[in-house]
Design a protein around this motif. Structure first.
Motif, short mmCIF file in Angstrom:
data_model
loop_
_atom_site.label_atom_id
_atom_site.label_comp_id
_atom_site.label_asym_id
_atom_site.label_seq_id
_atom_site.Cartn_x
_atom_site.Cartn_y
_atom_site.Cartn_z
N LEU A 69 0.81 -1.21 0.00
CA LEU A 69 0.00 0.00 0.00
C LEU A 69 0.85 1.26 0.00
O LEU A 69 0.39 2.33 -0.39
CB LEU A 69 -0.92 -0.03 1.23
N SER A 70 2.10 1.14 0.44
CA SER A 70 2.96 2.31 0.64
C SER A 70 3.90 2.52 -0.54
O SER A 70 4.80 1.70 -0.80
CB SER A 70 3.79 2.14 1.92
N ALA A 71 3.74 3.66 -1.22
CA ALA A 71 4.66 4.00 -2.31
C ALA A 71 6.07 4.23 -1.78
O ALA A 71 7.06 3.93 -2.47
CB ALA A 71 4.15 5.26 -3.02
N ASP A 72 6.18 4.73 -0.55
CA ASP A 72 7.50 4.98 0.04
C ASP A 72 8.26 3.67 0.27
O ASP A 72 9.47 3.59 0.00
CB ASP A 72 7.36 5.74 1.35
N MET A 73 7.55 2.66 0.76
CA MET A 73 8.19 1.36 0.97
C MET A 73 8.59 0.74 -0.36
O MET A 73 9.68 0.15 -0.49
CB MET A 73 7.25 0.43 1.74
N LEU A 74 7.75 0.86 -1.37
CA LEU A 74 8.06 0.29 -2.68
C LEU A 74 9.25 1.00 -3.32
O LEU A 74 10.03 0.36 -4.04
CB LEU A 74 6.83 0.38 -3.58
N ALA A 75 9.40 2.29 -3.08
CA ALA A 75 10.55 3.01 -3.62
C ALA A 75 11.85 2.47 -3.03
O ALA A 75 12.85 2.29 -3.75
CB ALA A 75 10.41 4.51 -3.32
#
Length: 247
Positions: A65-71
């Motif tokens: 759900l987190s774009a920051d974690m995926l980055a």
């Protein structure tokens, strides 16, 4: 709650996490129930499960759900010369091609604090599996919520990062709110303050097993704490494996 600014320090805080044990547990189950080619990792975070799986030869899709974690996960993947497909998506709205196995580790499913969200996720996972496919996940136990977290405060004081982690428990719902305050050292020597709140809930293992079977899963097995043994009263992490029936 999706991880936001905390994503930048997540791996530093999780350096002692037993990722190898999660990987070995999954491959142990697959040895018995059928080794997949394609795997979806739900709640993949910074890719600490997805990337090693890809390096072991699996075709992996990491969902978070987190774009920051995926980055962060994407940067790690490039450094480690692996290949993972990353998808920003809520597991309660999962919409991807079918796969051979779905896994969700590091208590990601414990973030589903409503029964209907758990049941919906189970249903979506079932729909995303090929016949004979496997669903593997772990969650916090009721004991962990009540006694591991409870109404406690944890602290860390290091030069680069410090935190105050306060837990507020609702024993009737077996739910805990983690109120996190981080202090991150910047290049100028000053500290940036970051605050996040995360909520998790435990469910009785028999409830989760029943919901899996009501969804249509078969061969449901429950073990605890990487042991391969049935849960005990003081078990902290519950492991589930289930299969979609073969046509």
């Amino acid at each position: 709650m999706a991880y936001g600014q905390m994503a930048a320090v997540y791996d530093r805080l999780m350096t002692d996490s037993p990722y190898d044990q999660w990987l070995d547990w999954a491959e142990g189950v697959w040895t018995r129930k059928g080794k997949p080619r394609q795997v979806i990792d739900l709640g993949c975070g910074t890719g600490s499960i997805a990337i090693p799986l890809a390096k072991r030869g699996y075709q992996v899709t990491g969902v978070d759900l987190s774009a920051d974690m995926l980055a962060v996960a994407y940067d790690k993947m490039r450094r480690e010369q692996a290949q993972v497909k990353w998808v920003e998506q809520d597991m309660r709205e999962l919409a991807l091609p079918k796969t051979d196995s779905v896994l969700s580790f590091c208590d990601s499913l414990s973030y589903l604090t409503e029964e209907e969200d758990v049941k919906r996720t189970f249903s979506l996972v079932f729909e995303h599996l090929h016949p004979g496919g496997t669903f593997l996940f772990d969650v916090h136990s009721p004991y962990k919520i009540l006694h591991g977290f409870g109404d406690q405060t944890f602290t860390l004081a290091e030069e680069e990062v410090s935190y105050i982690w306060q837990c507020f428990c609702d024993p009737l719902r077996l739910e805990v709110a983690h109120e996190l305050t981080f202090f991150l050292r910047q290049e100028n020597g000053l500290y940036e303050r970051i605050e996040e709140v995360h909520e998790q809930r435990a469910y009785q293992p028999y409830e989760l097993a029943r919901w899996l079977m009501e969804t249509g899963f078969v061969d449901v097995e429950i073990t605890a704490d990487f042991s391969g043994q049935p849960p005990q009263e003081t078990s902290e992490r519950l492991f589930f494996s289930a299969c979609r029936p073969r046509d």
